[in-house]
Design a protein around this motif. Structure first.
Motif, short mmCIF file in Angstrom:
data_model
loop_
_atom_site.label_atom_id
_atom_site.label_comp_id
_atom_site.label_asym_id
_atom_site.label_seq_id
_atom_site.Cartn_x
_atom_site.Cartn_y
_atom_site.Cartn_z
N ARG A 38 10.29 53.33 44.00
CA ARG A 38 9.34 52.21 43.95
C ARG A 38 9.94 51.02 43.21
O ARG A 38 9.78 49.87 43.65
N THR A 39 10.62 51.29 42.08
CA THR A 39 11.24 50.20 41.32
C THR A 39 12.29 49.46 42.17
O THR A 39 12.35 48.22 42.18
N SER A 40 13.09 50.22 42.90
CA SER A 40 14.10 49.60 43.74
C SER A 40 13.46 48.79 44.87
O SER A 40 13.93 47.69 45.20
N MET A 41 12.38 49.32 45.44
CA MET A 41 11.68 48.57 46.49
C MET A 41 11.07 47.29 45.94
O MET A 41 11.14 46.23 46.60
N ASP A 42 10.51 47.35 44.75
CA ASP A 42 9.96 46.14 44.13
C ASP A 42 11.06 45.10 43.88
O ASP A 42 10.87 43.89 44.10
N ARG A 43 12.22 45.62 43.41
CA ARG A 43 13.32 44.68 43.15
C ARG A 43 13.78 44.01 44.44
O ARG A 43 14.01 42.79 44.47
N ILE A 44 13.89 44.79 45.49
CA ILE A 44 14.31 44.20 46.77
C ILE A 44 13.28 43.19 47.27
O ILE A 44 13.62 42.12 47.78
N SER A 45 12.01 43.49 47.11
CA SER A 45 10.96 42.56 47.55
C SER A 45 11.00 41.27 46.74
O SER A 45 10.87 40.17 47.30
N GLU A 46 11.20 41.40 45.41
CA GLU A 46 11.28 40.19 44.59
C GLU A 46 12.51 39.35 44.94
O GLU A 46 12.44 38.12 45.04
N ASP A 47 13.66 40.04 45.14
CA ASP A 47 14.87 39.31 45.53
C ASP A 47 14.67 38.61 46.87
O ASP A 47 15.10 37.45 47.06
N ALA A 48 14.02 39.31 47.79
CA ALA A 48 13.78 38.70 49.10
C ALA A 48 12.87 37.49 48.99
O ALA A 48 13.07 36.46 49.66
N GLN A 49 11.87 37.59 48.11
CA GLN A 49 10.97 36.47 47.92
C GLN A 49 11.68 35.28 47.30
O GLN A 49 11.48 34.13 47.72
N ARG A 50 12.55 35.54 46.30
CA ARG A 50 13.31 34.44 45.69
C ARG A 50 14.27 33.82 46.70
O ARG A 50 14.41 32.60 46.77
N ARG A 51 14.93 34.66 47.50
CA ARG A 51 15.83 34.11 48.51
C ARG A 51 15.07 33.29 49.55
O ARG A 51 15.56 32.27 50.04
N GLU A 52 13.88 33.74 49.87
CA GLU A 52 13.07 32.99 50.83
C GLU A 52 12.71 31.61 50.28
O GLU A 52 12.78 30.60 51.00
#
Length: 523
Positions: free
Chosen positions: A186-200
């Protein structure tokens, strides 16, 4: 030999417009490329979550549910009345748990380890080892389940309690370890989602910046192209002005392209047309003046001859006295009118030149020697400077002598108190140039273009035909004559005659060429 520096390559209009278009295309390509990269990265993130983390998270959820159920059964009070049903539930949950372990590890190996980032692949490898270790640890609970079911069948409550005390911690420890694994997922998925949001967000800002940049480049390219093509509009305006009769050459700012060449060529053409038109008007005027002069001269020459003859008869009959003086004054005026009529006839009946290859140096020397007495009386010195090895020129000797004599007399008249006159002969390009320089008061700029017009004179006496006849002679030879201000004061008249071609360059056998003297002074 002088080495000329190589001219820089010319940038054509097509090249510049193409370069401007290329800049716009590059800016647009940067925007599209960044958009593609951003979309590609977002697709990779989505694929990593969908094909990697999500199956592993679902598998872990099922595994935790199975393990939680087993832990709850072991921790609770088993059904002592129906041990077979208890056996069935425990065996079923154990098989489901084992299969879920297998499926989850497979999801990590085939999903996350395949489509994930390097950090995600490392996490998949670590979690696979962790799940294997958890399952190995849970292998011991089969013996506890068998012992528990045996004790339930025998009704041995002490044995049941002892087995539950031993098996309970093992199941709960496995459940905690599975919870830790799920938390890492879950932590890794949250990190990926946050990174994706920042990249977006960064991609959106970058796209906006690139879009503004592309728009700015497009505007600048449009302005640049308009500036490149602006001279073409000016050439069109000049063409329209010329069509309405404006033949005054304009100054052109040189540019290193075809439009600049076109503008300069157009202005040269306008100048040539204006010069040709002025020459045509001058020729028409000379022709009209010539016809009128021929007619008037023809009508007055015979009466003047009769008047002159009668005056001579009267002088013979009259003795000395006041009457004879009056007759002599009348005779002088008659002679002046006869001279004037001869000038008009010379202008009207100037024959076409007989062009032959001649030595211009010899002709100059003869004219200077012929005018020596006239120059001496006016206290004028004539300096002759002729270059060595001059090529033969094409001219009619008698007419060119008349033209040069007119220029020498004009120089003498420009210096009433005497002075130096320079006659310089040089070869310049495809012409032989004769310069006659005086040190008089000069010609004002506003009237210099008119000095070759018929009957125009700045002196109080004279017919104003000398320079007009000179220009008519030189132009008929295919040459040119101009009046230029002399440095230091005075005027420089420049006569350019064409060089004779090689086949016509042998001198005519009538008059031997004089040696070209570098300096000769007539006094």
């Amino acid at each position: 030999m002088n080495r000329r520096s190589a001219a820089p390559p010319r940038k054509t209009i097509a090249t510049r417009v193409l370069a401007s278009f290329a800049v716009t295309v590059i800016a647009f390509a940067m925007t599209v490329g960044w958009s593609v990269v951003a979309q590609r990265r977002a697709a990779q993130d989505n694929e990593e979550l969908a094909r990697g983390y999500l199956p592993a998270a679902l598998g872990l959820g099922q595994l935790r549910a199975s393990q939680g159920t087993l832990a709850a059964l072991v921790e609770g009070s088993p059904d002592e009345r129906n041990p077979e049903a208890m056996r069935y539930v425990l065996e079923t949950l154990a098989r489901v748990r084992h299969q879920t372990f297998v499926d989850t590890r497979e999801s990590l190996r085939q999903g996350l380890a395949t489509v994930g980032s390097p950090s995600s692949r490392e996490l998949a490898a670590a979690l696979t080892l962790e799940l294997t270790a958890i399952e190995d640890e849970l292998e011991g609970d089969k013996e506890h389940f068998e012992a528990l079911l045996t004790a339930l069948g025998e009704g041995d409550k002490n044995a049941v309690n002892r087995i539950l005390v031993e098996a309970g911690p093992l199941e709960h420890r496995a459940a905690r370890r599975l919870r830790d694994v799920a938390e890492r997922i879950r932590t890794s998925m949250d990190r990926i989602s946050e990174d994706a949001q920042r990249r977006e967000q960064r991609a959106i800002y970058a796209l906006i910046a690139l879009a503004v940049l592309t728009l700015g480049v497009g505007v600048l390219v449009s302005i640049h192209t308009r500036r490149l093509l602006a001279p073409l509009a000016r050439v069109t305006e000049r063409a329209q002005a010329v069509a309405h009769g404006d033949l005054t050459p304009q100054t052109v700012v040189p540019t290193n392209d075809e439009i600049g060449d076109l503008a300069m060529a157009f202005e040269r053409m306008v100048g040539a047309v204006a010069s040709a038109q002025a020459q045509a008007l001058s020729n028409e005027r000379l022709a009209a003046i010539g016809k009128m002069a021929a007619h008037v001269t023809h009508e007055i020459r015979n009466p003047l001859s009769s008047i002159g003859l009668n005056i001579e008869l009267l002088e013979e009959e009259l003795g000395a006295g006041e009457s004879r003086s009056l007759l002599q004054a009348i005779a002088r005026e008659v002679q002046r009118l006869e001279h004037l009529s001869e000038e008009y006839l010379r202008l009207a009946r100037l024959p076409s030149p007989r062009m032959e290859a001649e030595d211009i140096a010899g002709a100059v020397h003869e004219v200077v020697n012929f005018s020596r007495a006239e120059m001496d009386r006016a206290d004028c010195k004539v300096r002759v400077d002729i270059a060595d090895k001059l090529p033969p020129a094409l001219f009619d000797e008698s007419q060119i002598r008349q033209a040069l004599l007119n220029l020498l007399r004009n120089a003498r008249e420009a210096m009433p108190r005497g002075g130096d006159i320079d006659v310089i002969v040089r070869a310049e390009g495809m012409s032989v140039v004769v310069r006659v320089n005086d040190r008089g008061g000069g010609i004002p700029d506003e009237i210099r273009p008119r000095v070759f017009d018929p009957f125009f004179s700045t002196k109080g006496e004279g017919t104003g035909l000398g320079l007009a006849i000179t220009r008519q002679i030189v132009v008929a030879h295919g040459g040119s004559v101009t009046a230029e201000p002399r440095e230091g004061g005075g005027t420089s008249f420049r006569v350019a005659l064409p060089i004779a071609p090689a086949r016509a360059s042998e001198p005519r056998g009538g008059r031997p060429a004089l040696p070209p003297a570098r300096q000769a002074i007539s006094k």
